[in-house]
Design an enzyme around this catalytic site. Sequence first.
Site, mmCIF file in Angstrom:
data_model
loop_
_atom_site.group_PDB
_atom_site.id
_atom_site.type_symbol
_atom_site.label_atom_id
_atom_site.label_comp_id
_atom_site.label_asym_id
_atom_site.label_seq_id
_atom_site.Cartn_x
_atom_site.Cartn_y
_atom_site.Cartn_z
ATOM 1 N N GLY A 74 0.724 -1.261 0.156
ATOM 2 C CA GLY A 74 -0.065 0.534 -0.122
ATOM 3 C C GLY A 74 0.642 1.476 0.118
ATOM 4 C CG ASN A 153 -5.061 3.784 9.581
ATOM 5 O OD1 ASN A 153 -4.558 4.765 8.923
ATOM 6 N ND2 ASN A 153 -3.637 3.643 10.213
ATOM 7 C CD GLN A 181 -7.167 0.306 7.660
ATOM 8 O OE1 GLN A 181 -7.751 -1.293 8.069
ATOM 9 N NE2 GLN A 181 -5.941 -0.142 7.832
ATOM 10 C CB CYS A 327 3.860 2.169 10.492
ATOM 11 S SG CYS A 327 2.655 1.332 9.967
HETATM 12 N N1 PLP Z 1 -2.662 3.179 4.154
HETATM 13 C C1 PLP Z 1 -3.266 2.688 5.588
HETATM 14 C C2 PLP Z 1 -4.350 3.192 5.669
HETATM 15 C C3 PLP Z 1 -2.749 1.739 5.930
HETATM 16 O O1 PLP Z 1 -3.415 1.532 6.892
HETATM 17 C C4 PLP Z 1 -1.665 1.030 5.648
HETATM 18 C C5 PLP Z 1 -1.094 0.113 6.590
HETATM 19 O O2 PLP Z 1 -0.275 -0.580 6.703
HETATM 20 C C6 PLP Z 1 -1.211 1.420 4.331
HETATM 21 C C7 PLP Z 1 -1.458 1.961 3.859
HETATM 22 C C8 PLP Z 1 0.393 0.712 4.479
HETATM 23 O O3 PLP Z 1 -0.036 -0.531 3.130
HETATM 24 P P1 PLP Z 1 1.285 -1.691 3.406
HETATM 25 O O4 PLP Z 1 1.476 -2.099 4.613
HETATM 26 O O5 PLP Z 1 1.553 -2.193 2.245
HETATM 27 O O6 PLP Z 1 1.958 -0.985 3.058
#
Ligand code: PLP
Length: 394
Positions: A74, A153, A181, A327
């Site tokens: 993402g 999220n 999400q 994160c």
């Molecule tokens: N955008 C949102 C709203 C998310 O909750 C996340 C979660 O990690 C991401 C982007 C990033 O996705 P990824 O972990 O696949 O890089």
Amino acid sequence: MSHHSVYYFDNNATTRIAPEVVEAMLPFLKEHYGNPSSAYGFGREVANHIQDAREKVAALINADPREIVFTSCGTESNNSALHSALATQPEKKHVVTTSVEHSANIKFCEVLQKTGHKVTFLPVESDGSLDIHLLEKSIRPDTAIVSVMSANNETGVVFPIEEIAAICRSKGTLFHTDAVQTPGKLKLDVRDLGVDFLSLSAHKLHAPKGIGLLYVKRRTKYQPYVMGGGQEQGRRGGTENVPYIVGFGRAAELAVASLPEENTRVRSLRDKLETGILSKIPGTVRNGGKEPRLPNTSNIAFESVEAEGILLLLDQVRICASSGSACTTGSLDPSHVLLAMGCGVARARGSIRFSLGRYNAEAEVDYLLKHLPGIISRLRANEEPKPSRHAVAL
Ligand code: PLP
């Protein structure tokens, strides 16, 4: 089937891989190892399976398969959309986004600010909603792209993407939504939404981590972010992650099938969890408006306790939940989302996100509601009034 080695209430951080997804992937980890770009049948057959997966993920969002670009996650999808909008319109140097986006967007925009671009981070209201009028006014002739997440999220608050896309269209500005999400929780239809770009990540829908996609609308100009071979019709270099793409395709099919369940069974589990906490534990309040909201997410503030302590004691009884996004856990910073909603530092530091999913059983919610009140009163009993150890840093 529930999974009782842990009580998992962190489905917005990541999800358990569906057994059906593992099954679909295995042949591509074992015998079907050919390179999809190879000229011989052993490679071309693999390419057919990528095409099949492309059709399945496209169906999840009602896109044309040709509009799908597989990415590594993402984060890459979000970065790629912003990068492309700026690269294809070099005369435009302004980006509009919100102050509650995932760090995958915020960090990229902060770097843009240091490299000659201007970024408007829109504020949100105390319930987490956006002032659409303000959004409209913030779009300028030099705005290359507007990027607004479809659902938050941390709080689950849902933004009016269709309405925002219409505003952007009327102003001739590209529009991207981070919909990571949303699939499997709410209906996602790129035709109805009218977006130019949309990001998804497979590990939020019971597929593995490390595979995502960017929807790029037909006729929307695109400049790759990862450059190399001609894969993905020249839109993303790098040999395709075949097993994961196949798994993503299977997960997309399952997500379409489980959408009704998510909005009935999972929603009622979430509501039971939320009303249970709010009624059993004094000094608690929900962060973010009740609706429109993802059916699986509940973010609760616990007065005069620190989330860190709650999570530690929950962990001792094998309950997984989180403060802020996964994160940013481990950093001392309170959630930027809750701060943007005007929560105040103390409330932001005392907030926990519970996010449910397909594999949660009612017994798990009962287990949580049995343990949590005691945990909160223990923490409150230990707490003598003292200045916050974080006060200086602010
Ligand atoms: N955008 C949102 C709203 C998310 O909750 C996340 C979660 O990690 C991401 C982007 C990033 O996705 P990824 O972990 O696949 O890089």
